[in-house]
Design a protein around this motif. Structure first.
Motif, PDB file in Angstrom:
ATOM      1  N   GLN A   1     -48.886  15.071 -13.856  1.00 50.20           N
ATOM      2  CA  GLN A   1     -50.007  14.156 -13.666  1.00 50.20           C
ATOM      3  C   GLN A   1     -50.442  14.154 -12.211  1.00 50.20           C
ATOM      4  O   GLN A   1     -49.615  14.148 -11.304  1.00 50.20           O
ATOM      5  N   THR A   2     -51.733  14.144 -12.021  1.00 46.46           N
ATOM      6  CA  THR A   2     -52.298  14.064 -10.680  1.00 46.46           C
ATOM      7  C   THR A   2     -53.147  12.813 -10.587  1.00 46.46           C
ATOM      8  O   THR A   2     -53.424  12.148 -11.594  1.00 46.46           O
ATOM      9  N   ARG A   3     -53.557  12.521  -9.383  1.00 49.08           N
ATOM     10  CA  ARG A   3     -54.409  11.346  -9.160  1.00 49.08           C
ATOM     11  C   ARG A   3     -55.681  11.441  -9.986  1.00 49.08           C
ATOM     12  O   ARG A   3     -56.114  10.465 -10.596  1.00 49.08           O
ATOM     13  N   GLU A   4     -56.277  12.603 -10.039  1.00 49.59           N
ATOM     14  CA  GLU A   4     -57.535  12.785 -10.763  1.00 49.59           C
ATOM     15  C   GLU A   4     -57.359  12.570 -12.267  1.00 49.59           C
ATOM     16  O   GLU A   4     -58.205  11.954 -12.911  1.00 49.59           O
ATOM     17  N   THR A   5     -56.269  13.085 -12.831  1.00 47.60           N
ATOM     18  CA  THR A   5     -56.058  12.898 -14.273  1.00 47.60           C
ATOM     19  C   THR A   5     -55.768  11.438 -14.605  1.00 47.60           C
ATOM     20  O   THR A   5     -56.190  10.941 -15.645  1.00 47.60           O
ATOM     21  N   LEU A   6     -55.075  10.750 -13.712  1.00 47.32           N
ATOM     22  CA  LEU A   6     -54.780   9.340 -13.951  1.00 47.32           C
ATOM     23  C   LEU A   6     -56.036   8.477 -13.856  1.00 47.32           C
ATOM     24  O   LEU A   6     -56.180   7.496 -14.587  1.00 47.32           O
ATOM     25  N   LEU A   7     -56.944   8.837 -12.960  1.00 47.04           N
ATOM     26  CA  LEU A   7     -58.187   8.074 -12.832  1.00 47.04           C
ATOM     27  C   LEU A   7     -59.113   8.290 -14.026  1.00 47.04           C
ATOM     28  O   LEU A   7     -59.982   7.462 -14.300  1.00 47.04           O
TER      29      LEU A   7
END
Length: 120
Positions: free
Chosen positions: A4-10
């Protein structure tokens, strides 16, 4: 499982069906901006708190510090998260009527008593 990355979590919408089964915006606890911020940043904040990802910028570090109570909230998302945590941690009020609804069995009346009342 993909990392998971910041972009996928957002991109993932945060929901709390246990405490807010109809969503944050319909609860009356949050303003429109706060409910949108919770839905957008909630997954990110949870991942930061759980240690799934590390803060990658100042905004993430600030979100984590506020969620841990180390800093006062400044952004809408931070204020909404603090309010959300305060609300879900409050104990639910107990019913003054007990833990279960009353049933007709609780109001048993002897048929002889009824006949005596109506015979008068």
């Amino acid at each position: 499982m993909a990392k998971q990355t910041r972009e996928t979590l957002l991109k993932q919408i945060f929901n709390d069906y246990k405490n807010y089964p109809y969503g944050f915006s319909r609860s009356g606890d949050f303003s429109i901006k706060e409910s949108q911020a919770l839905s957008k940043y909630g997954q990110l904040i949870c991942a930061l708190l759980d240690g799934v990802i590390e803060p990658s910028n100042k905004e993430d570090a600030s979100l984590l510090a506020v969620a841990l109570g180390q800093q006062e909230p400044t952004s809408v998302a931070e204020k909404a998260w603090v309010r959300y945590q305060r609300i879900i941690e409050q104990p639910k009020p107990a019913s003054i009527y007990g833990s279960k609804p009353a049933s007709m069995d609780d109001y048993s009346v002897d048929s002889a008593e009824l006949e005596a009342e109506y015979d008068d």
